[in-house]
Design an enzyme around this catalytic site. Sequence first.
Site, PDB file in Angstrom:
ATOM      1  N   TYR A 181      45.765  42.766   2.958  1.00  0.00           N
ATOM      2  CA  TYR A 181      44.332  42.684   2.733  1.00  0.00           C
ATOM      3  C   TYR A 181      44.026  41.306   2.155  1.00  0.00           C
ATOM      4  O   TYR A 181      44.509  40.965   1.075  1.00  0.00           O
ATOM      5  CB  TYR A 181      43.862  43.780   1.768  1.00  0.00           C
ATOM      6  N   ARG A 182      43.228  40.529   2.860  1.00  0.00           N
ATOM      7  CA  ARG A 182      43.015  39.144   2.447  1.00  0.00           C
ATOM      8  C   ARG A 182      42.400  39.070   1.051  1.00  0.00           C
ATOM      9  O   ARG A 182      41.670  39.972   0.625  1.00  0.00           O
ATOM     10  CB  ARG A 182      42.139  38.428   3.465  1.00  0.00           C
TER      11      ARG A 182
ATOM     12  N   TRP B   7      39.546  45.504   0.812  1.00  0.00           N
ATOM     13  CA  TRP B   7      39.922  46.832   1.289  1.00  0.00           C
ATOM     14  C   TRP B   7      38.858  47.318   2.262  1.00  0.00           C
ATOM     15  O   TRP B   7      37.763  47.726   1.863  1.00  0.00           O
ATOM     16  CB  TRP B   7      40.049  47.805   0.123  1.00  0.00           C
TER      17      TRP B   7
ATOM     18  N   GLU C 268      55.727  52.467   3.349  1.00  0.00           N
ATOM     19  CA  GLU C 268      55.968  51.196   4.035  1.00  0.00           C
ATOM     20  C   GLU C 268      57.238  50.505   3.552  1.00  0.00           C
ATOM     21  O   GLU C 268      57.902  49.810   4.334  1.00  0.00           O
ATOM     22  CB  GLU C 268      54.772  50.258   3.853  1.00  0.00           C
TER      23      GLU C 268
ATOM     24  N   ASP D  25      37.611  35.194  11.048  1.00  0.00           N
ATOM     25  CA  ASP D  25      38.637  36.224  11.202  1.00  0.00           C
ATOM     26  C   ASP D  25      39.218  36.260  12.609  1.00  0.00           C
ATOM     27  O   ASP D  25      38.914  35.432  13.459  1.00  0.00           O
ATOM     28  CB  ASP D  25      38.091  37.593  10.792  1.00  0.00           C
TER      29      ASP D  25
ATOM     30  N   GLY E  66      44.945  52.282   3.224  1.00  0.00           N
ATOM     31  CA  GLY E  66      45.617  53.091   2.213  1.00  0.00           C
ATOM     32  C   GLY E  66      45.393  52.609   0.802  1.00  0.00           C
ATOM     33  O   GLY E  66      45.182  53.407  -0.121  1.00  0.00           O
TER      34      GLY E  66
ATOM     35  N   ASN F  64      51.478  52.364  -1.109  1.00  0.00           N
ATOM     36  CA  ASN F  64      50.961  51.706   0.092  1.00  0.00           C
ATOM     37  C   ASN F  64      51.276  50.227   0.009  1.00  0.00           C
ATOM     38  O   ASN F  64      51.142  49.603  -1.049  1.00  0.00           O
ATOM     39  CB  ASN F  64      49.448  51.909   0.216  1.00  0.00           C
TER      40      ASN F  64
END
Length: 615
Positions: free
Chosen positions: A185-186, A199, A245, A293, A204, A181
């Site tokens: 993700y920050r 996560w 990916e 965000d 994933g 995967n």
Amino acid sequence: MPRDTTFRDLRAFLDRLRRDGDLAVVEAPVDPRLEAPEIHRRVIAAGGPALLFTHPKGIDGAPAAVPLVTNLFGTPRRAQLAFGERPHRLIERLAGLVHELVPPTPGKLWGARDLARDVLKIGLKRSRRGGPVSEVVERPPRLDRLPVLTTWPEDGGPFVTLPLVYTEHPGSDEMPEGGHNLGMYRLHVHGPAETGMHWQIGKGGGFHYQVAEARGEALPVSVFLGGPPALILAAIAPLPENAPELMLASLIAGGRLRLSPGPGEHPLVADAEIALVGRVPPRVRKPEGPFGDHYGYYSLEHDYPVFQVEALCRRKDAIYPATVVGKPRQEDFFIGDLLQELLSPLFPLVMPGVVDLWSYGETGYHSLAGAVVRERYKREAMASAFRILGEGQLSLTKFLLVTDRPVDLRDFTATLEHVLARTDPRSDLYLFSNLSMDTLDYTGPTVNEGSKGVWLGLGDPVRELPREFRPKVDPPREVTGVEVFCGGCLVIGGPSFADDPEAAARLVGHPAFEGWPLLVLTDEPERAAASAMNFLWTTFTRFEPAADVHARDRRLVRSHVAFEPPILIDARLKPGFPDELHCDDETAELVNRRWKEYFPGGGVEMGDAEKGHLD
């Protein structure tokens, strides 16, 4: 722009932007804590260039070890340039072949040989020698020497905002070891060698970690910064779980993705600028956040797994890429819309009853989507709605507008009027409670939980929509303003939710609003009605279907709740909602004062970051 422009790495893209006059170089020393993000926001508000900061500070306050680049994709042109025309043509070709090759014949297969040539070019190219990304290897790592941004004044600290997080499935009965995967993700930087790992549900990498944690094992993780722009698009694409990916990145780039050995268990993307190599141990959590965000509010502090960084690999002349998120439209908006355009030909293949689908970036994407579906028999539209709400990342959609007649979904005002002219809320509005919700959406009763709604507008129009507010009786005194947003939709100002939580249920039945199918109750009616973008953001990021949809009356008919119009959405800010994002006065004044230092040659407009595109 050449149709097949591709970029091997970040610096090749920057070279192109420099030649195009679309890169501004800031040589003045700049602090990544609040200052650089506010410069970025003002430039993107004016539709300005990408920004290369050559002398940023690090987290520790000393000069950073590497330069900083932001706003890489902050206009439609730059986003399109970064990813090129090849993926659009290839996906359209793939979608077309599904119909062309049924039934397959030698002639049809021969006609598809162009696609076979393209597919043969993609894949992974592994090297036994180290790539540019491992020219420098730091052990122990010093994340505090990187120009990691703290973007908003109430943020919990610096966050890595463009990380490409690579994990591999540790192996289970359901999946053999090795499926990978790549996600974005920050990472909240906790210290020189440690970050959080954000996560969220449905991700994933998080599924990989769950398997490893259940086995009591640490999950190896590699985080890439920079590299081919195609990597970023592949990382955020809503692919089915376990889809590779890295192969999508190769497909977008039109060539094999170069991998090279690294100090960890995974190979490294050879042409990345920086790679962080380490592990996420089982059953270790630390507070992460708050963080401003892409919904335009702060996501609050929650416990998340911890990424223990064992080595920092980088080029000798590495460049640290970052982005800033906030109220729309920011850089992520342009990437998100481009990605939707790219994948749109595949929607009818994955979901056969769906003709067109669009998620609205002004709402954070997950809060609202519109769909055109086939209605070949009564209520077939709901089968397509359920399919959408069960498909990968689309399953986090909070509210879905559905029609079976052609309409430009990208034009939200036209779409809303189209649905309102055709709907009968007594049979066409469905609310579903006690479901999962996007982690960043705080309108539900608790994090990750909430409700969904589906509103159908099918067939021919059943009403003429009112377009002027001419009430037969005056609105009640508690109404502070009434604005017409579009045909059939009124925006109403009223008392705050904290002062009068029952106002929505009371106002929806008032005779002043008779004949209007949709009412929106808000704290700021003029702002909400000023534009489609304002309406989308102030409405759909501030309501939860099960709690905030009201009707003049409701009856239970064969276990279905029949809503008697008008329908009212209570979009007032509720107690417990996180704060809206605003720059602090000190930083705003600093950037005002230093603007000519940043851009001594002029030519870079200072936009209104507070208003942004919300006008």
